[in-house]
Motif scaffolding. Structure first.
Motif: not given
Length: 439
Positions: A350-368
């Motif tokens: 996902x990072x390789x595809x240009x996802x920002x740190x905030x977007x990755x953190x959201x998907x990892x656990x912040x959204x849940x």
């Protein structure tokens, strides 16, 4: 003792390997850093079912440090930096109308015992705050989700009891209709619709889950049920282990805002992400890694999985995405995602595809964490609402010949009793005729 030493050596070797790999791959370096700051929360893992299948839940004869016949064990969890896991308390549909409640309670019990046996690795969790606490202690927060409404045997009292035992989501159906909800196979055309989505009692289940603060999981339901629940529920919903229908057109996946054809009724039904991502009850889709749901074929790779993350982000934003690997519940997994230790590979992609740190953190656990917190706030708002104690109509559950009717009105049970008596008389008469013919 020897097994712990071996596990420690293996973990050290893996960490060394990761250090070398990370040095060569800046995206992996960033992925591991983000995963050390934000808990990876996975929505669905069937290790408890594997403990049932392989050991009949005899946890005393299993060492999760060395178990190698599953996608999940303690070293793999550490390697995969799994911050929190919803363990599935799953029992098959063939337990419906039989012993589903008992078997589900046994699956709940085995999760509790996992946490008791390995307190340095697992912390039993029932809240968003518990997840944060476990993560701060470098433990995997262990939550329970019951997979399939048949597990409550059409009983709101059983639903409440399971919540008290720590269950924090219920998947409304598995791969069979319940007496109050239609399952995903209806949309595929292989099961008949029995309720046009949810029955009245099914709607009671949804509202009682809101009152309890139990997450509603739509992973195995029809599109009709998805829309009904999103219209009714005050709290956000989850798809604990489903991928994007637009990428792989499988009925277990979540449809896009576009029209979805339903073969059974030869009509169209619409599911809109607008409902799912609405400000007041924004839900979450936790992407499944099963090859059949990723590529609609027997093979897949990490890039294929990332395509589902990208698609959901494109149509609805990064703030409704999560991870729902379905490890130990599936037979085919993508190359590079063979067990729970490999999940950082998705994060790096996902990072390789240009996802920002905030977007990755959201998907990892912040959204849940947001969804869980919102459900808890709805629960707190409804604290003065009385528990729903209106039972399912007896006529909707009396197909179960083993079910008694205590508490139902005499006219209802009397009618049922009369039918049973008539059936018995007919059976005896038939047996008599057969006996006479034999003579």
């Amino acid at each position: 003792m020897l097994s712990k030493v071996i596990s420690a050596v293996c973990l050290t070797l893996w960490v060394s390997h990761c250090a070398v790999s990370a040095a060569e791959d800046p995206f992996m370096t960033k992925a591991l850093k983000l995963m050390s700051e934000t808990p990876l929360i996975d929505g669905h893992n069937d290790l408890p079912w594997q403990l049932r299948k392989q050991f009949n839940n005899q946890l005393n004869v299993v060492d999760l440090n060395t178990l190698n016949t599953t996608h999940t064990n303690i070293p793999k969890i550490k390697q995969g930096k799994l911050g929190a896991q919803f363990w599935s308390a799953y029992v098959p549909c063939d337990t419906q109308y039989k012993d589903a409640v008992r078997q589900t309670l046994e699956q709940i019990d085995v999760v509790h015992r996992m946490c008791e046996k390995y307190p340095d690795n697992f912390m039993f969790a029932t809240s968003a705050q518990d997840i944060r606490t476990a993560f701060s202690q470098n433990k995997t927060a262990s939550l329970i989700g019951v997979e399939g409404g048949h597990s409550i045997d059409s009983s709101l009292g059983t639903l409440r009891t399971m919540y008290q035992l720590g269950v924090r989501y219920l998947t409304l159906t598995h791969s069979c209709n319940t007496p109050w909800a239609d399952n995903w196979l209806v949309d595929e055309g292989s099961d008949p619709s029995e309720h046009n989505g949810l029955s009245q009692f099914g709607k009671q289940v949804v509202m009682e889950m809101n009152r309890l603060g139990m997450l509603i999981d739509l992973a195995h339901v029809t599109v009709k049920v998805m829309n009904q629940v999103l219209d009714m529920s005050e709290a956000p919903v989850i798809f604990s282990h489903s991928s994007a229908y637009s990428i792989c057109k499988h009925a277990r996946n979540v449809p896009s805002p576009k029209i979805v054809n339903v073969p059974l009724e030869k009509t169209t039904k619409i599911f809109t992400f607008e409902k799912l991502k609405s400000r007041e009850k924004k839900g979450i889709v936790m992407v499944n890694f099963y090859n059949d749901y990723v590529t609609c074929s027997k093979t897949a790779n990490i890039s294929d999985v990332a395509d589902h993350f990208d698609h959901i982000k494109k149509v609805a934003g990064a703030d409704i995405i999560g991870f729902g690997g379905d490890y130990d519940g599936v037979t085919r997994l993508p190359e590079g995602l063979e067990d729970v230790s490999k999940v950082p590979n998705v994060v790096a992609e996902l990072l390789r595809r240009g996802w920002t740190d905030e977007e990755v953190n959201a998907a990892l656990g912040n959204n849940l964490l947001r969804v869980f917190t919102d459900a808890e706030e709805v629960r707190d708002k409804l604290t003065n609402k009385k528990p729903d104690d209106v039972p399912i109509p007896y006529a909707e559950v009396n197909k179960n010949s083993c079910r008694t009717s205590h508490g139902y009105p005499d006219d209802v049970t009397g009618a049922a009793s009369s039918l049973s008596t008539l059936a018995l008389q007919l059976t005896l008469a038939l047996q008599g005729l057969l006996l006479l013919s034999a003579l």
